[in-house]
Design a protein around this motif. Sequence first.
Motif, PDB file in Angstrom:
ATOM      1  N   PRO A  94       0.824  -1.214   0.000  1.00  0.00           N
ATOM      2  CA  PRO A  94       0.000   0.000   0.000  1.00  0.00           C
ATOM      3  C   PRO A  94       0.859   1.265   0.000  1.00  0.00           C
ATOM      4  O   PRO A  94       2.049   1.237   0.334  1.00  0.00           O
ATOM      5  CB  PRO A  94      -0.779  -0.120   1.312  1.00  0.00           C
ATOM      6  CG  PRO A  94       0.124  -0.914   2.201  1.00  0.00           C
ATOM      7  CD  PRO A  94       0.849  -1.875   1.306  1.00  0.00           C
ATOM      8  N   GLY A  95       0.228   2.368  -0.346  1.00  0.00           N
ATOM      9  CA  GLY A  95       0.899   3.657  -0.324  1.00  0.00           C
ATOM     10  C   GLY A  95       0.978   4.236   1.073  1.00  0.00           C
ATOM     11  O   GLY A  95       1.886   5.010   1.391  1.00  0.00           O
ATOM     12  N   CYS A  96       0.026   3.869   1.925  1.00  0.00           N
ATOM     13  CA  CYS A  96      -0.009   4.381   3.292  1.00  0.00           C
ATOM     14  C   CYS A  96      -0.872   3.456   4.140  1.00  0.00           C
ATOM     15  O   CYS A  96      -1.849   2.896   3.654  1.00  0.00           O
ATOM     16  CB  CYS A  96      -0.600   5.798   3.310  1.00  0.00           C
ATOM     17  SG  CYS A  96      -0.704   6.570   4.930  1.00  0.00           S
ATOM     18  N   VAL A  97      -0.468   3.318   5.390  1.00  0.00           N
ATOM     19  CA  VAL A  97      -1.292   2.647   6.386  1.00  0.00           C
ATOM     20  C   VAL A  97      -1.296   3.563   7.598  1.00  0.00           C
ATOM     21  O   VAL A  97      -0.231   3.936   8.112  1.00  0.00           O
ATOM     22  CB  VAL A  97      -0.736   1.257   6.781  1.00  0.00           C
ATOM     23  CG1 VAL A  97      -1.638   0.597   7.814  1.00  0.00           C
ATOM     24  CG2 VAL A  97      -0.565   0.368   5.556  1.00  0.00           C
ATOM     25  N   VAL A  98      -2.488   3.965   8.032  1.00  0.00           N
ATOM     26  CA  VAL A  98      -2.602   4.908   9.147  1.00  0.00           C
ATOM     27  C   VAL A  98      -3.696   4.456  10.102  1.00  0.00           C
ATOM     28  O   VAL A  98      -4.768   4.028   9.675  1.00  0.00           O
ATOM     29  CB  VAL A  98      -2.881   6.351   8.659  1.00  0.00           C
ATOM     30  CG1 VAL A  98      -4.119   6.429   7.781  1.00  0.00           C
ATOM     31  CG2 VAL A  98      -2.978   7.320   9.828  1.00  0.00           C
ATOM     32  N   ASP A  99      -3.409   4.553  11.374  1.00  0.00           N
ATOM     33  CA  ASP A  99      -4.421   4.317  12.399  1.00  0.00           C
ATOM     34  C   ASP A  99      -5.008   5.671  12.786  1.00  0.00           C
ATOM     35  O   ASP A  99      -4.367   6.449  13.496  1.00  0.00           O
ATOM     36  CB  ASP A  99      -3.810   3.628  13.622  1.00  0.00           C
ATOM     37  CG  ASP A  99      -3.436   2.188  13.353  1.00  0.00           C
ATOM     38  OD1 ASP A  99      -3.838   1.644  12.302  1.00  0.00           O
ATOM     39  OD2 ASP A  99      -2.741   1.588  14.192  1.00  0.00           O
ATOM     40  N   THR A 100      -6.192   5.966  12.254  1.00  0.00           N
ATOM     41  CA  THR A 100      -6.863   7.234  12.557  1.00  0.00           C
ATOM     42  C   THR A 100      -7.595   7.091  13.891  1.00  0.00           C
ATOM     43  O   THR A 100      -8.175   6.048  14.172  1.00  0.00           O
ATOM     44  CB  THR A 100      -7.874   7.613  11.460  1.00  0.00           C
ATOM     45  OG1 THR A 100      -8.930   6.655  11.451  1.00  0.00           O
ATOM     46  CG2 THR A 100      -7.210   7.672  10.090  1.00  0.00           C
ATOM     47  N   ILE A 101      -7.553   8.130  14.701  1.00  0.00           N
ATOM     48  CA  ILE A 101      -8.207   8.102  16.009  1.00  0.00           C
ATOM     49  C   ILE A 101      -9.234   9.227  16.061  1.00  0.00           C
ATOM     50  O   ILE A 101      -8.913  10.389  15.814  1.00  0.00           O
ATOM     51  CB  ILE A 101      -7.189   8.272  17.143  1.00  0.00           C
ATOM     52  CG1 ILE A 101      -6.092   7.200  17.030  1.00  0.00           C
ATOM     53  CG2 ILE A 101      -7.887   8.194  18.508  1.00  0.00           C
ATOM     54  CD1 ILE A 101      -4.895   7.441  17.941  1.00  0.00           C
ATOM     55  N   SER A 102     -10.480   8.852  16.351  1.00  0.00           N
ATOM     56  CA  SER A 102     -11.571   9.821  16.435  1.00  0.00           C
ATOM     57  C   SER A 102     -12.250   9.706  17.781  1.00  0.00           C
ATOM     58  O   SER A 102     -12.304   8.611  18.373  1.00  0.00           O
ATOM     59  CB  SER A 102     -12.608   9.569  15.338  1.00  0.00           C
ATOM     60  OG  SER A 102     -12.026   9.643  14.062  1.00  0.00           O
TER      61      SER A 102
END
Length: 153
Positions: free
Chosen positions: A140-148
């Motif tokens: 993948p181009g990016c893997v991010v753990d977004t936190i909301s």
Amino acid sequence: MSNSFDSVAGVLAAVGRDLGSTDWVRIDQARINLFADATGDHQWIHVDSERAKSGPFGATVAHGYLTLSLANLFMPQLVSYERLKMGVNYGCGKVRFPAPVRVGSRVRGRGEVVAAEAIAGDGVQVTVRVTVEIEGLDKPGCVVDTISRLYFA
């Protein structure tokens, strides 16, 4: 969209849930140039098409942070919240850029709820991993753990 939540309990129960994938988005030079203008990052690997042909990627590539910012575009396609009083971006956990996104590539977001915990004020903090897949590539181009942080009515 089948990934709709309307309560803290619903989000808590979704840990481990695959949210599916979004529509494909083409990363063209115009988008890369706009991001360069917005951030002041005009490094040649991003904006100089002629020079980039003989560079390490054979073409211009999207900024890593441009690829990361697509999480904001993809999240509403992956999940929706009903009865939401307020939702805020709390930040990101781990962020990685395993592969460059070459100009002309198509990318999409794939989501998974990786964590959720109740927080004060009748809210929930949820971590959604967004993987920015590049069409035709394994990495993948990016893997991010977004936190909301979400607060429901």
